[in-house]
Design an enzyme around this catalytic site. Structure first.
Site, mmCIF file in Angstrom:
data_model
loop_
_atom_site.group_PDB
_atom_site.id
_atom_site.type_symbol
_atom_site.label_atom_id
_atom_site.label_comp_id
_atom_site.label_asym_id
_atom_site.label_seq_id
_atom_site.Cartn_x
_atom_site.Cartn_y
_atom_site.Cartn_z
ATOM 1 C CD GLU A 42 18.948 -34.351 40.155
ATOM 2 O OE1 GLU A 42 18.331 -33.973 39.123
ATOM 3 O OE2 GLU A 42 18.474 -34.252 41.301
ATOM 4 C CG HIS A 84 14.885 -36.822 39.298
ATOM 5 N ND1 HIS A 84 13.888 -36.080 39.894
ATOM 6 C CD2 HIS A 84 14.671 -38.104 39.678
ATOM 7 C CE1 HIS A 84 13.107 -36.880 40.601
ATOM 8 N NE2 HIS A 84 13.561 -38.118 40.489
ATOM 9 C CD GLU A 95 13.251 -32.614 37.681
ATOM 10 O OE1 GLU A 95 13.792 -33.680 38.027
ATOM 11 O OE2 GLU A 95 12.900 -31.724 38.490
#
Length: 214
Positions: free
Chosen positions: A177, A101, A46
C-alpha cells in the site's frame, strides 16, 4: 530473472458490478472477483496510480534485463479476478513479485505499509523468502518520500490471510500500500508522476537486492 507485477484493480471495474461480485477461491474462502479500489477525495482512482507505478517499474526492470509479466496491460478494462492474477504470476515462474496498491484509510493517517503472506498450504514454501523481501522493500521504500504508515501494521510491516494474491502465490510475493489516498498529504504525492517514478524505483531496488541475496 522473471518479475511478476500485479497493478491492483482496473480502470473500468466500476462499470460491471456483477463481474466484480463473482465469487472466487482465495486460498482460504470465497471472495469477490475484484473491487473498484479507492480514490483520492478529488476522484483520482487507485487503479490509475497502480498502473502508472507498474509501468514505470516494468520499464526500469526491462532496462536491466528482466523478463516482466504483468497481470493487466492497460487501465481501461475489467479485472482480471484476483485468483487469475495469482495464476498468471505463478505460471510465469516469477522469481519475485509485487502487488501494487494504494490504501483508502482514515483521513488522519499517513504512509505506506507492506502486506506479507501467512501460510496457507499453497504458499508455505515462499513465506520465509517473502518475509526477507518485505524487510528489504520496507527499508528501500522509506527513501521514496512517503513515510511509514501511522495506522497500518508495525513499522511498515503487517500480515494478511484474506488476500488471494498472497494466499495463492508460489513465488516470493508482497502487497504494498504505497500511501493513503484519503490523506491530503499522501494524495499529493500519489498523484504526482515524480513520486510514482520514485516509488517504482524503490520497488526495483528492493527486488534487485532480494534477487541478489537469493
Amino acid at each position: 530473472m522473471t518479475v511478476g507485477i500485479d497493478p491492483g484493480h482496473n480502470g473500468r471495474n466500476h462499470t460491471d458490478p456483477a463481474f466484480l461480485a463473482r465469487q472466487v477461491w482465495n486460498g482460504r474462502e470465497q471472495e469477490d472477483c475484484n473491487t473498484t479500489g479507492t480514490a483520492t477525495d478529488d476522484g483520482y482512482p487507485e487503479s490509475r496510480f497502480n498502473f502508472a507505478v507498474a509501468r514505470f517499474l516494468a520499464t526500469e526492470l526491462r532496462r536491466h534485463g528482466a523478463r516482466v509479466v504483468m497481470t493487466r496491460s492497460n487501465d481501461d478494462g475489467l479485472g482480471p479476478c484476483v485468483d487469475r492474477r495469482a495464476r498468471i504470476i505463478n505460471r510465469a515462474h516469477a522469481d519475485v513479485a509485487i502487488d501494487i496498491h494504494a490504501d483508502g484509510g482514515p483521513a488522519s493517517g499517513r504512509g505506506f505499509a507492506i502486506l506479507q503472506p501467512v501460510p496457507s498450504g499453497v504458499n508455505d514454501a515462499v513465506i520465509g523468502p517473502s518475509r526477507r523481501y518485505a524487510r528489504l522493500l520496507r527499508d528501500s521504500f522509506v527513501r521514496s518520500g512517503m513515510p511509514v504508515s501511522t495506522y497500518l501494521g508495525d513499522n511498515g510491516l503487517t500480515t494478511r490471510d484474506d488476500l488471494a494474491g498472497l494466499n495463492l502465490t508460489t513465488v516470493p510475493q508482497l502487497l504494498i500500500e504505497c500511501g493513503n489516498m484519503r490523506n491530503a498529504e499522501d494524495a499529493a504525492l500519489l498523484t504526482s508522476a515524480a513520486f510514482q517514478r520514485r516509488a517504482a524505483h524503490r520497488i526495483a531496488v528492493a527486488m534487485t537486492e532480494f534477487l541478489g541475496k537469493q
